[in-house]
Structure formats: structure tokens, C-alpha cells
Design a protein around this motif. Structure first.
Motif, PDB file in Angstrom:
ATOM      1  N   ASP A  71      49.615  -2.665  43.551  1.00 25.38           N
ATOM      2  CA  ASP A  71      50.914  -3.328  43.452  1.00 25.38           C
ATOM      3  C   ASP A  71      51.827  -2.719  44.517  1.00 25.38           C
ATOM      4  O   ASP A  71      52.249  -1.564  44.395  1.00 25.38           O
ATOM      5  CB  ASP A  71      51.500  -3.108  42.051  1.00 25.38           C
ATOM      6  N   VAL A  72      52.129  -3.500  45.564  1.00 28.79           N
ATOM      7  CA  VAL A  72      52.922  -2.978  46.678  1.00 28.79           C
ATOM      8  C   VAL A  72      54.371  -2.740  46.278  1.00 28.79           C
ATOM      9  O   VAL A  72      55.070  -1.943  46.923  1.00 28.79           O
ATOM     10  CB  VAL A  72      52.875  -3.938  47.891  1.00 28.79           C
ATOM     11  N   HIS A  73      54.845  -3.411  45.246  1.00 33.49           N
ATOM     12  CA  HIS A  73      56.229  -3.234  44.813  1.00 33.49           C
ATOM     13  C   HIS A  73      56.411  -1.927  44.047  1.00 33.49           C
ATOM     14  O   HIS A  73      57.298  -1.130  44.354  1.00 33.49           O
ATOM     15  CB  HIS A  73      56.675  -4.408  43.935  1.00 33.49           C
ATOM     16  N   GLU A  74      55.562  -1.707  43.062  1.00 28.65           N
ATOM     17  CA  GLU A  74      55.712  -0.529  42.205  1.00 28.65           C
ATOM     18  C   GLU A  74      54.810   0.624  42.625  1.00 28.65           C
ATOM     19  O   GLU A  74      54.784   1.665  41.957  1.00 28.65           O
ATOM     20  CB  GLU A  74      55.466  -0.920  40.749  1.00 28.65           C
ATOM     21  N   GLU A  75      54.069   0.429  43.711  1.00 28.94           N
ATOM     22  CA  GLU A  75      53.275   1.494  44.343  1.00 28.94           C
ATOM     23  C   GLU A  75      52.332   2.190  43.365  1.00 28.94           C
ATOM     24  O   GLU A  75      52.304   3.414  43.243  1.00 28.94           O
ATOM     25  CB  GLU A  75      54.205   2.527  44.987  1.00 28.94           C
ATOM     26  N   GLU A  76      51.544   1.371  42.692  1.00 29.28           N
ATOM     27  CA  GLU A  76      50.541   1.910  41.779  1.00 29.28           C
ATOM     28  C   GLU A  76      49.455   0.866  41.564  1.00 29.28           C
ATOM     29  O   GLU A  76      49.662  -0.329  41.812  1.00 29.28           O
ATOM     30  CB  GLU A  76      51.164   2.292  40.436  1.00 29.28           C
ATOM     31  N   TYR A 104      57.783  -8.558  32.274  1.00 27.04           N
ATOM     32  CA  TYR A 104      58.588  -8.781  33.475  1.00 27.04           C
ATOM     33  C   TYR A 104      57.685  -9.227  34.613  1.00 27.04           C
ATOM     34  O   TYR A 104      56.470  -9.037  34.576  1.00 27.04           O
ATOM     35  CB  TYR A 104      59.363  -7.519  33.869  1.00 27.04           C
ATOM     36  N   ARG A 105      58.313  -9.851  35.630  1.00 25.47           N
ATOM     37  CA  ARG A 105      57.599 -10.281  36.831  1.00 25.47           C
ATOM     38  C   ARG A 105      58.371  -9.809  38.048  1.00 25.47           C
ATOM     39  O   ARG A 105      59.584  -9.583  37.980  1.00 25.47           O
ATOM     40  CB  ARG A 105      57.459 -11.808  36.876  1.00 25.47           C
ATOM     41  N   THR A 106      57.662  -9.657  39.173  1.00 29.34           N
ATOM     42  CA  THR A 106      58.319  -9.230  40.412  1.00 29.34           C
ATOM     43  C   THR A 106      58.023 -10.218  41.537  1.00 29.34           C
ATOM     44  O   THR A 106      56.984 -10.894  41.529  1.00 29.34           O
ATOM     45  CB  THR A 106      57.852  -7.824  40.839  1.00 29.34           C
ATOM     46  N   TRP A 107      58.960 -10.288  42.503  1.00 31.34           N
ATOM     47  CA  TRP A 107      58.804 -11.125  43.688  1.00 31.34           C
ATOM     48  C   TRP A 107      59.315 -10.359  44.894  1.00 31.34           C
ATOM     49  O   TRP A 107      60.214  -9.511  44.773  1.00 31.34           O
ATOM     50  CB  TRP A 107      59.637 -12.408  43.583  1.00 31.34           C
ATOM     51  N   ASN A 108      58.764 -10.671  46.075  1.00 33.05           N
ATOM     52  CA  ASN A 108      59.317 -10.123  47.307  1.00 33.05           C
ATOM     53  C   ASN A 108      60.768 -10.578  47.432  1.00 33.05           C
ATOM     54  O   ASN A 108      61.109 -11.714  47.099  1.00 33.05           O
ATOM     55  CB  ASN A 108      58.523 -10.606  48.527  1.00 33.05           C
ATOM     56  N   PHE A 109      61.608  -9.696  47.923  1.00 27.87           N
ATOM     57  CA  PHE A 109      63.038  -9.983  47.986  1.00 27.87           C
ATOM     58  C   PHE A 109      63.337 -11.226  48.824  1.00 27.87           C
ATOM     59  O   PHE A 109      64.217 -12.018  48.491  1.00 27.87           O
ATOM     60  CB  PHE A 109      63.787  -8.777  48.565  1.00 27.87           C
ATOM     61  N   HIS A 110      62.610 -11.403  49.922  1.00 23.59           N
ATOM     62  CA  HIS A 110      62.889 -12.517  50.826  1.00 23.59           C
ATOM     63  C   HIS A 110      62.157 -13.801  50.433  1.00 23.59           C
ATOM     64  O   HIS A 110      62.369 -14.841  51.055  1.00 23.59           O
ATOM     65  CB  HIS A 110      62.532 -12.130  52.263  1.00 23.59           C
ATOM     66  N   ILE A 161      64.373  -1.316  45.459  1.00 19.25           N
ATOM     67  CA  ILE A 161      63.831  -0.840  46.732  1.00 19.25           C
ATOM     68  C   ILE A 161      62.894   0.319  46.407  1.00 19.25           C
ATOM     69  O   ILE A 161      63.303   1.297  45.768  1.00 19.25           O
ATOM     70  CB  ILE A 161      64.934  -0.353  47.694  1.00 19.25           C
ATOM     71  N   ASN A 162      61.629   0.213  46.828  1.00 26.23           N
ATOM     72  CA  ASN A 162      60.699   1.302  46.516  1.00 26.23           C
ATOM     73  C   ASN A 162      60.729   2.374  47.608  1.00 26.23           C
ATOM     74  O   ASN A 162      61.522   2.296  48.556  1.00 26.23           O
ATOM     75  CB  ASN A 162      59.282   0.764  46.274  1.00 26.23           C
ATOM     76  N   ILE A 166      60.415  -1.263  50.722  1.00 25.61           N
ATOM     77  CA  ILE A 166      60.184  -2.668  50.361  1.00 25.61           C
ATOM     78  C   ILE A 166      61.177  -3.087  49.280  1.00 25.61           C
ATOM     79  O   ILE A 166      61.311  -2.427  48.248  1.00 25.61           O
ATOM     80  CB  ILE A 166      58.741  -2.887  49.861  1.00 25.61           C
ATOM     81  N   ARG A 167      61.867  -4.178  49.552  1.00 23.75           N
ATOM     82  CA  ARG A 167      62.824  -4.714  48.581  1.00 23.75           C
ATOM     83  C   ARG A 167      62.142  -5.826  47.775  1.00 23.75           C
ATOM     84  O   ARG A 167      61.383  -6.628  48.319  1.00 23.75           O
ATOM     85  CB  ARG A 167      64.055  -5.271  49.299  1.00 23.75           C
ATOM     86  N   TYR A 168      62.440  -5.846  46.489  1.00 25.93           N
ATOM     87  CA  TYR A 168      61.862  -6.890  45.644  1.00 25.93           C
ATOM     88  C   TYR A 168      62.780  -7.173  44.462  1.00 25.93           C
ATOM     89  O   TYR A 168      63.699  -6.401  44.167  1.00 25.93           O
ATOM     90  CB  TYR A 168      60.459  -6.507  45.173  1.00 25.93           C
ATOM     91  N   ARG A 169      62.528  -8.293  43.818  1.00 21.52           N
ATOM     92  CA  ARG A 169      63.289  -8.693  42.631  1.00 21.52           C
ATOM     93  C   ARG A 169      62.384  -8.652  41.403  1.00 21.52           C
ATOM     94  O   ARG A 169      61.168  -8.787  41.515  1.00 21.52           O
ATOM     95  CB  ARG A 169      63.843 -10.116  42.791  1.00 21.52           C
ATOM     96  N   SER A 170      63.018  -8.505  40.244  1.00 21.30           N
ATOM     97  CA  SER A 170      62.262  -8.560  38.992  1.00 21.30           C
ATOM     98  C   SER A 170      63.047  -9.362  37.960  1.00 21.30           C
ATOM     99  O   SER A 170      64.278  -9.449  38.026  1.00 21.30           O
ATOM    100  CB  SER A 170      61.981  -7.153  38.449  1.00 21.30           C
TER     101      SER A 170
END
Length: 203
Positions: A71-76, A104-110, A161-162, A166-170
Motif C-alpha cells: 500500500d503506497v499510501h500507508e506504506e505497509e 475506510y478507503r483511500t485515493w491518490n490526492f490528484h 501526506i505520508n 505522497i498526498r492522498y485522501r481517505s
């Protein structure tokens, strides 16, 4: 009149009026039970396992290697194709208050937040509820819960921001399960508001 009296006298010894010791309280209790009868809910036992397909933090002692991903957002490392069970076989099915589980779900910020999200509802006839989803004769997708995310207020989307920048939304939400009129209802809620639901026949 004498004939009537005679008739009554003739049958007098054959009829006994039964008077309960608490006759008046019996009437009151009957009225109370009558008023409660419509409110009584007969619990139903689940004959199958019901849940949804999710991702969870990877544990090599629990999860299959084939379901492992980064998971590139949460780095695990996470594990896909996992099942979160709302109810398992033998549990009481909720008829008044739904069973609510948080996700919960996550998306790339852009990236544009998807207009819809689809959630797989899983049912299983297996004796023991499986932890991972693999379609077979016992475990399968019962239906899909499709929800329009366009109506979600922007305040419910959090920004992150991790450590790598990397910025992302949840988006945090809850999935509810309840039983009504012989059908199982799954719904998705954000901030306590139901955004969508799906009904499946009770099996």
C-alpha cells in the motif's frame, strides 16, 4: 316465570362459575400482553455467514502470500480478498438495530474521487467462516452494494501526506446489516447518513 326459575334450579348443580383468585389482575395482565404483542420481535438465527470483502494489514501467519500487496499510501503490506463478517452462522440476526462495522478507503490526492463505489457482499455455507475469499461451492458473492459518492459532503474526505511525500485522501464509512420482512439489508453510511442500500432475499 316459575318455569324459568325451575329450569335454572334444575341445572343449578350442573354449572359452576370459575372465578380465578386474581381475576382483575388477570384482566390487566391480558391488556398489557395484548399491547406488547405487536412489539415483540422473534429473533432469527443466521443459517449462513454474511459479510463483505475487504483489505487488511498483512500478517504472514494469517494471510496467503498471493493476496499480499504494498500500500503506497500507508506504506505497509496489505492483504486483499479478506472477509469481514457481520454475522456468522448461529448468531442472532438484527431486526431492530443494525450491526455496524467501520471501514475506510483511500485515493491518490490528484485522482478524482470515483462517482460510485461497489462493495461485494459475501455469503458462505461453510461450517467455519473463512478468513479469505475464494469462490467455491460454499462461499460466493451474494450481491453488490453500489453507492453514489457524489452526495458525500467534502468535509468527510480527509487529506494525508505520508513519509515519502505522497498526498492522498481517505473516506471513513460504516456498513450496516439488518433483517426486515424476510430480507437482509446492507447499507453504507457516512456521518450517520445512509447513502445507499441493497436488499437480498434471506437464505
Amino acid at each position: 316465570m316459575r318455569i324459568t326459575e325451575h329450569s335454572l334450579s334444575q341445572f343449578e348443580s350442573k354449572f359452576v362459575v370459575l372465578q380465578p383468585a386474581n381475576a382483575w389482575t388477570a384482566v390487566v395482565r391480558g391488556a398489557v400482553l395484548s399491547s406488547l404483542e405487536g412489539k415483540m420481535v422473534h429473533s432469527r438465527k443466521a443459517r449462513r455467514h454474511y459479510g463483505i470483502k475487504v483489505c487488511s494489514k498483512y500478517d504472514e501467519d494469517i494471510h496467503s502470500e498471493q493476496n499480499k500487496y504494498w500500500d503506497v499510501h500507508e506504506e505497509e503490506f496489505k492483504a486483499t480478498n479478506q472477509i469481514s463478517w457481520h454475522v456468522q452462522r448461529g448468531d442472532d440476526l438484527p431486526t431492530e438495530t443494525p450491526v455496524l462495522l467501520g471501514f475506510y478507503r483511500t485515493w491518490n490526492f490528484h485522482d478524482t474521487v470515483p462517482e460510485y463505489t461497489n462493495i461485494s457482499i459475501i455469503v458462505s455455507d461453510a461450517i467455519e467462516a473463512p478468513d479469505e475469499y475464494e469462490q467455491d461451492t460454499d462461499t460466493r458473492v451474494l450481491c453488490k452494494l453500489k453507492v453514489n459518492l457524489g452526495s458525500v459532503e467534502r468535509k468527510h474526505f480527509r487529506e494525508h501526506i505520508n513519509s515519502t511525500g505522497i498526498r492522498y485522501r481517505s473516506l471513513t464509512y460504516k456498513i450496516g446489516l439488518s433483517v426486515r420482512s424476510g430480507a437482509i439489508i446492507f447499507d453504507l453510511r457516512v456521518g450517520g447518513v445512509v447513502l445507499g442500500s441493497v436488499k437480498a432475499d434471506f437464505e
